[in-house]
Design an enzyme around this catalytic site. Structure first.
Site, PDB file in Angstrom:
ATOM      1  N   THR A 147       0.826  -1.212   0.000  1.00 55.47           N
ATOM      2  CA  THR A 147       0.000   0.000   0.000  1.00 55.47           C
ATOM      3  C   THR A 147       0.860   1.261   0.000  1.00 55.47           C
ATOM      4  O   THR A 147       0.628   2.188  -0.776  1.00 55.47           O
ATOM      5  CB  THR A 147      -0.910   0.010   1.249  1.00 55.47           C
ATOM      6  OG1 THR A 147      -1.700  -1.168   1.228  1.00 55.47           O
ATOM      7  CG2 THR A 147      -1.819   1.232   1.252  1.00 55.47           C
ATOM      8  N   CYS A 148       1.850   1.314   0.859  1.00 53.13           N
ATOM      9  CA  CYS A 148       2.626   2.555   1.040  1.00 53.13           C
ATOM     10  C   CYS A 148       3.240   3.029  -0.274  1.00 53.13           C
ATOM     11  O   CYS A 148       3.122   4.193  -0.641  1.00 53.13           O
ATOM     12  CB  CYS A 148       3.711   2.323   2.089  1.00 53.13           C
ATOM     13  SG  CYS A 148       4.729   3.768   2.360  1.00 53.13           S
ATOM     14  N   CYS A 168       1.421   6.137   1.227  1.00 55.52           N
ATOM     15  CA  CYS A 168       2.365   7.201   1.639  1.00 55.52           C
ATOM     16  C   CYS A 168       3.107   7.883   0.491  1.00 55.52           C
ATOM     17  O   CYS A 168       3.156   9.115   0.432  1.00 55.52           O
ATOM     18  CB  CYS A 168       3.429   6.657   2.581  1.00 55.52           C
ATOM     19  SG  CYS A 168       3.084   5.123   3.399  1.00 55.52           S
ATOM     20  N   LYS A 200       0.858   9.626  -2.214  1.00 52.86           N
ATOM     21  CA  LYS A 200       0.140  10.670  -1.453  1.00 52.86           C
ATOM     22  C   LYS A 200       1.036  11.858  -1.185  1.00 52.86           C
ATOM     23  O   LYS A 200       0.656  13.013  -1.354  1.00 52.86           O
ATOM     24  CB  LYS A 200      -0.380  10.057  -0.150  1.00 52.86           C
ATOM     25  CG  LYS A 200      -1.107  10.959   0.801  1.00 52.86           C
ATOM     26  CD  LYS A 200      -0.245  11.751   1.733  1.00 52.86           C
ATOM     27  CE  LYS A 200       0.746  10.990   2.546  1.00 52.86           C
ATOM     28  NZ  LYS A 200       0.197  10.142   3.594  1.00 52.86           N
ATOM     29  N   TYR A 223      -6.874   9.976   8.868  1.00 52.94           N
ATOM     30  CA  TYR A 223      -5.693  10.380   8.100  1.00 52.94           C
ATOM     31  C   TYR A 223      -6.037  10.608   6.624  1.00 52.94           C
ATOM     32  O   TYR A 223      -5.758  11.663   6.064  1.00 52.94           O
ATOM     33  CB  TYR A 223      -4.646   9.275   8.124  1.00 52.94           C
ATOM     34  CG  TYR A 223      -3.800   9.138   9.356  1.00 52.94           C
ATOM     35  CD1 TYR A 223      -2.512   9.647   9.397  1.00 52.94           C
ATOM     36  CD2 TYR A 223      -4.251   8.440  10.470  1.00 52.94           C
ATOM     37  CE1 TYR A 223      -1.696   9.474  10.506  1.00 52.94           C
ATOM     38  CE2 TYR A 223      -3.443   8.258  11.583  1.00 52.94           C
ATOM     39  CZ  TYR A 223      -2.170   8.771  11.596  1.00 52.94           C
ATOM     40  OH  TYR A 223      -1.371   8.600  12.690  1.00 52.94           O
ATOM     41  N   GLU A 269      -6.143  14.176   4.708  1.00 57.29           N
ATOM     42  CA  GLU A 269      -5.047  14.460   3.767  1.00 57.29           C
ATOM     43  C   GLU A 269      -5.596  14.714   2.368  1.00 57.29           C
ATOM     44  O   GLU A 269      -5.211  15.676   1.690  1.00 57.29           O
ATOM     45  CB  GLU A 269      -4.062  13.286   3.745  1.00 57.29           C
ATOM     46  CG  GLU A 269      -3.264  13.181   5.038  1.00 57.29           C
ATOM     47  CD  GLU A 269      -2.234  12.058   5.026  1.00 57.29           C
ATOM     48  OE1 GLU A 269      -2.352  11.120   4.206  1.00 57.29           O
ATOM     49  OE2 GLU A 269      -1.293  12.124   5.848  1.00 57.29           O
ATOM     50  N   HIS A 311      17.990  30.646  14.348  1.00 59.65           N
ATOM     51  CA  HIS A 311      17.174  31.820  14.048  1.00 59.65           C
ATOM     52  C   HIS A 311      17.395  32.289  12.617  1.00 59.65           C
ATOM     53  O   HIS A 311      18.529  32.328  12.161  1.00 59.65           O
ATOM     54  CB  HIS A 311      17.546  32.936  15.018  1.00 59.65           C
ATOM     55  CG  HIS A 311      16.640  34.121  14.913  1.00 59.65           C
ATOM     56  ND1 HIS A 311      15.312  34.084  15.310  1.00 59.65           N
ATOM     57  CD2 HIS A 311      16.867  35.362  14.427  1.00 59.65           C
ATOM     58  CE1 HIS A 311      14.772  35.267  15.086  1.00 59.65           C
ATOM     59  NE2 HIS A 311      15.683  36.062  14.545  1.00 59.65           N
ATOM     60  N   GLU A 366      12.520  26.966  16.219  1.00 60.08           N
ATOM     61  CA  GLU A 366      13.162  27.565  17.400  1.00 60.08           C
ATOM     62  C   GLU A 366      12.130  27.907  18.478  1.00 60.08           C
ATOM     63  O   GLU A 366      12.463  28.004  19.655  1.00 60.08           O
ATOM     64  CB  GLU A 366      13.981  28.799  17.027  1.00 60.08           C
ATOM     65  CG  GLU A 366      13.154  30.003  16.625  1.00 60.08           C
ATOM     66  CD  GLU A 366      13.999  31.252  16.364  1.00 60.08           C
ATOM     67  OE1 GLU A 366      14.932  31.528  17.123  1.00 60.08           O
ATOM     68  OE2 GLU A 366      13.713  31.946  15.356  1.00 60.08           O
TER      69      GLU A 366
HETATM   70  P1  NDP Z   1      -8.618   6.151  10.067  1.00 58.32           P
HETATM   71  O1  NDP Z   1      -8.804   5.036  11.011  1.00 58.32           O
HETATM   72  O2  NDP Z   1      -7.517   7.137  10.292  1.00 58.32           O
HETATM   73  O3  NDP Z   1      -9.968   6.980   9.981  1.00 58.32           O
HETATM   74  C1  NDP Z   1     -11.186   6.393   9.667  1.00 58.32           C
HETATM   75  C2  NDP Z   1     -12.249   7.458   9.749  1.00 58.32           C
HETATM   76  O4  NDP Z   1     -13.459   6.957   9.222  1.00 58.32           O
HETATM   77  C3  NDP Z   1     -12.523   7.915  11.165  1.00 58.32           C
HETATM   78  O5  NDP Z   1     -12.735   9.296  11.143  1.00 58.32           O
HETATM   79  C4  NDP Z   1     -13.799   7.175  11.523  1.00 58.32           C
HETATM   80  O6  NDP Z   1     -14.594   7.868  12.437  1.00 58.32           O
HETATM   81  C5  NDP Z   1     -14.483   7.138  10.181  1.00 58.32           C
HETATM   82  N1  NDP Z   1     -15.409   6.029  10.030  1.00 58.32           N
HETATM   83  C6  NDP Z   1     -15.206   4.726  10.325  1.00 58.32           C
HETATM   84  N2  NDP Z   1     -16.294   4.005  10.042  1.00 58.32           N
HETATM   85  C7  NDP Z   1     -17.222   4.859   9.570  1.00 58.32           C
HETATM   86  C8  NDP Z   1     -18.555   4.719   9.120  1.00 58.32           C
HETATM   87  N3  NDP Z   1     -19.157   3.531   9.133  1.00 58.32           N
HETATM   88  N4  NDP Z   1     -19.215   5.819   8.710  1.00 58.32           N
HETATM   89  C9  NDP Z   1     -18.601   7.027   8.731  1.00 58.32           C
HETATM   90  N5  NDP Z   1     -17.351   7.214   9.135  1.00 58.32           N
HETATM   91  C10 NDP Z   1     -16.668   6.147   9.555  1.00 58.32           C
HETATM   92  O7  NDP Z   1      -8.549   5.457   8.653  1.00 58.32           O
HETATM   93  P2  NDP Z   1      -8.035   5.951   7.237  1.00 58.32           P
HETATM   94  O8  NDP Z   1      -8.856   5.188   6.267  1.00 58.32           O
HETATM   95  O9  NDP Z   1      -8.008   7.429   7.159  1.00 58.32           O
HETATM   96  O10 NDP Z   1      -6.544   5.418   7.221  1.00 58.32           O
HETATM   97  C11 NDP Z   1      -6.244   4.063   7.518  1.00 58.32           C
HETATM   98  C12 NDP Z   1      -4.947   3.950   8.296  1.00 58.32           C
HETATM   99  O11 NDP Z   1      -3.866   4.225   7.432  1.00 58.32           O
HETATM  100  C13 NDP Z   1      -4.833   4.974   9.420  1.00 58.32           C
HETATM  101  O12 NDP Z   1      -5.308   4.459  10.628  1.00 58.32           O
HETATM  102  C14 NDP Z   1      -3.381   5.264   9.498  1.00 58.32           C
HETATM  103  O13 NDP Z   1      -2.808   4.450  10.481  1.00 58.32           O
HETATM  104  C15 NDP Z   1      -2.840   4.902   8.119  1.00 58.32           C
HETATM  105  N6  NDP Z   1      -2.465   6.124   7.378  1.00 58.32           N
HETATM  106  C16 NDP Z   1      -1.394   6.851   7.798  1.00 58.32           C
HETATM  107  C17 NDP Z   1      -1.029   8.001   7.130  1.00 58.32           C
HETATM  108  C18 NDP Z   1       0.131   8.801   7.617  1.00 58.32           C
HETATM  109  O14 NDP Z   1       0.939   8.289   8.375  1.00 58.32           O
HETATM  110  N7  NDP Z   1       0.246  10.077   7.234  1.00 58.32           N
HETATM  111  C19 NDP Z   1      -1.752   8.466   5.956  1.00 58.32           C
HETATM  112  C20 NDP Z   1      -2.871   7.644   5.615  1.00 58.32           C
HETATM  113  C21 NDP Z   1      -3.203   6.511   6.293  1.00 58.32           C
HETATM  114  P3  NDP Z   1     -14.390   7.772  14.040  1.00 58.32           P
HETATM  115  O15 NDP Z   1     -13.389   8.826  14.402  1.00 58.32           O
HETATM  116  O16 NDP Z   1     -15.741   8.082  14.547  1.00 58.32           O
HETATM  117  O17 NDP Z   1     -13.945   6.397  14.328  1.00 58.32           O
END
Ligand code: NDP
Length: 450
Positions: free
Chosen positions: A42-43, A48, A51, A177, A181, A435, A440
């Site tokens: 995936t990454c 990553c 993205k 995330y 993003e 600076h 800083e």
């Molecule tokens: P996340 O777990 O970060 O976020 C999922 C989001 O979807 C949450 O806001 C959650 O809400 C919401 N959600 C879950 N189920 C439902 C639903 N049935 N209806 C509506 N909303 C829902 O997952 P992502 O898909 O964004 O990313 C997957 C993983 O990939 C991340 O956990 C992260 O670890 C990794 N990642 C890391 C990145 C980085 O390091 N920069 C970049 C992209 C991905 P709620 O808050 O209510 O649970």
């Protein structure tokens, strides 16, 4: 049946699997790595790396605008999506080749195809059965879209990297995330964005003050944030899709991107032929040493839950290879994992948030600094940088560092070393700044805000 008996058979050539396979082969093990899709997982392919390339592209848009205050004049810049998409794809193909060479040069064999466990020490890929002393499940995850009417019309992060054209309006569902993003990235590339999140403020788990500031920054850039809202149905319409909203009403949009989490990619893995357990979320159950309930079957990375981050999978892959083939039994230290959201501006963090510190009953001092970046004095960009340190009053140790602003990930990565080494606020105070920089400020926050 293949003639070979492998010391380690890795299923999945993503970050964790490739690292484990490469290192194990480097320690002299006979290794096979099976992959049904793309090398790098995936990454490298739909996460990553592409993205971050897209995130750079989005930042240029704002950069053109900011540069005018510094005297730069040009025709109104025009963004060409196919150029970005195709240049990105070429780079990803180059990286696929690098991953192939990394494995081959280490002496690991790559097997293309879907692998499943047939029985103890046996893995089936296509018509061939391979024998292995140890098997590693490093299968990663797959986007999850909730079961709503019309879910088949939604795209996920797998497709967004390859769109034929960008729509003029897009709706992104989720508040994690990927959703945050891509809201920033696509807005930066000129798409009008509505981000829908089911609770009151996105990025649950991150520091609330930064979450709120990021929401303000994104709104200021023109992103529509609909919190406490959800989509209950999607249907095609004349100009794209009509979304039915949970709180009543509906909206039209050009395209819907679902970023509502990911699920482990365990379908067809043959786990029913093993004692490997899977939890309620579908994650493979493995202990701190990556051992599943089936002897000689290990699992790591996103498929096991925890922090689903590439550097964590890499560290796990290295840790397992060292333990199995280099007699190094040190368990991995999961404490203080830094992380960043590549939103615009970036949000990065290490350690405890203010909210989490309070929940844990720690007596804290909170230091904050919110200011306009020197660059923005001339650019006229109203964006604000927010820095925050959480200090344990009893020990004076800095237990959390948070930043919203340009290159937050780069800055927090450095601070993560200091915090992991146990730096106190006094250590921060006695460090001389560079600076003029944004970073800083982290060593000049003298008075606590609260
Ligand atoms: P996340 O777990 O970060 O976020 C999922 C989001 O979807 C949450 O806001 C959650 O809400 C919401 N959600 C879950 N189920 C439902 C639903 N049935 N209806 C509506 N909303 C829902 O997952 P992502 O898909 O964004 O990313 C997957 C993983 O990939 C991340 O956990 C992260 O670890 C990794 N990642 C890391 C990145 C980085 O390091 N920069 C970049 C992209 C991905 P709620 O808050 O209510 O649970």
């Amino acid at each position: 049946m293949s003639e070979n008996v492998y010391d380690l058979f890795v299923i999945g050539a993503g970050s964790g699997g490739v690292r484990a396979g490469r290192m194990a082969a480097g320690f002299g093990a006979k290794v096979a790595v099976a992959e049904s899709r793309y090398l790098g997982g995936t990454c490298v392919n739909v996460g990553c790396v592409p993205k971050k390339l897209f995130s750079y592209a989005a930042h240029y848009g704002e950069g053109f605008h900011d540069a005018q205050g510094f005297g730069w004049r040009s025709e109104a810049p025009h963004f060409d999506w196919p150029t970005l998409r195709d240049n990105k794809t070429k780079e990803i193909e180059r990286l696929n080749g690098i991953y192939q060479r990394l494995l081959e040069n280490a002496g690991a064999e790559i097997i293309h195809g879907h692998a499943s466990i047939k029985g103890p020490g046996e893995v089936q890929v296509g018509e061939t059965t391979y024998r292995a002393k140890k098997i590693l499940l490093a299968v990663g995850g797959w986007p999850f879209v909730p079961d709503i009417p019309g879910k088949e019309h939604a795209i996920t992060s797998n497709e967004v990297f390859y769109l034929d054209t960008l729509p003029s309006h897009m709706t992104i569902v989720g508040g994690g995330y990927i959703a945050t993003e891509f809201a920033s990235i696509l807005q930066g590339l000129g798409v009008k964005i509505t981000q829908i999140y089911r609770r009151d403020l996105f990025l649950r788990g991150f520091d609330s003050e930064l979450r709120q500031q990021l929401a303000d920054e994104m709104t200021q850039r023109g992103i529509e944030l609909l919190f406490n809202e959800n989509v209950t149905a999607i249907e095609p319409s004349d100009d794209g899709y009509r979304l039915t909203l949970e709180n009543g009403g509906s909206m039209e949009t050009g395209l819907v991107l679902y970023a509502t989490g990911r699920k482990p990619a365990i379908d067809g893995l043959g786990l029913n032929n093993t004692k490997v357990k899977v939890d309620k979320g579908g994650y493979i159950v493995a202990d701190r040493l990556f051992q599943t309930d089936e002897p000689n079957v290990y699992a790591l990375g996103d498929a096991t839950g925890g922090a689903e981050l590439t550097p964590v999978a890499l560290a796990e892959g290295m840790s397992l290879a060292r333990r199995l083939f280099d007699n190094d039994n040190r368990p991995l230290d999961y404490h203080l994992i830094p992380t960043a959201i590549f939103s615009q501006p970036n949000l990065a963090t290490v350690g405890l948030s203010e909210d989490a510190s309070k929940e844990q009953g720690i007596d804290i001092a909170v230091y904050t600094s919110k200011f306009s970046h020197l660059k923005h004095t001339l650019s006229g960009n109203p964006s604000k940088t927010l820095l925050k340190l959480i200090v344990d009053k009893q020990s004076d140790k800095v237990i959390g560092a948070h930043m919203l602003g340009d290159e937050a990930g780069e800055i927090i990565q450095g601070l993560a070393v200091a915090i992991k080494a146990g730096a106190t606020k006094a250590d921060f105070d006695s460090t001389i700044g560079i600076h003029p920089t944004v970073a800083e400020e982290f060593v000049t926050m003298r008075e606590p805000s609260r």
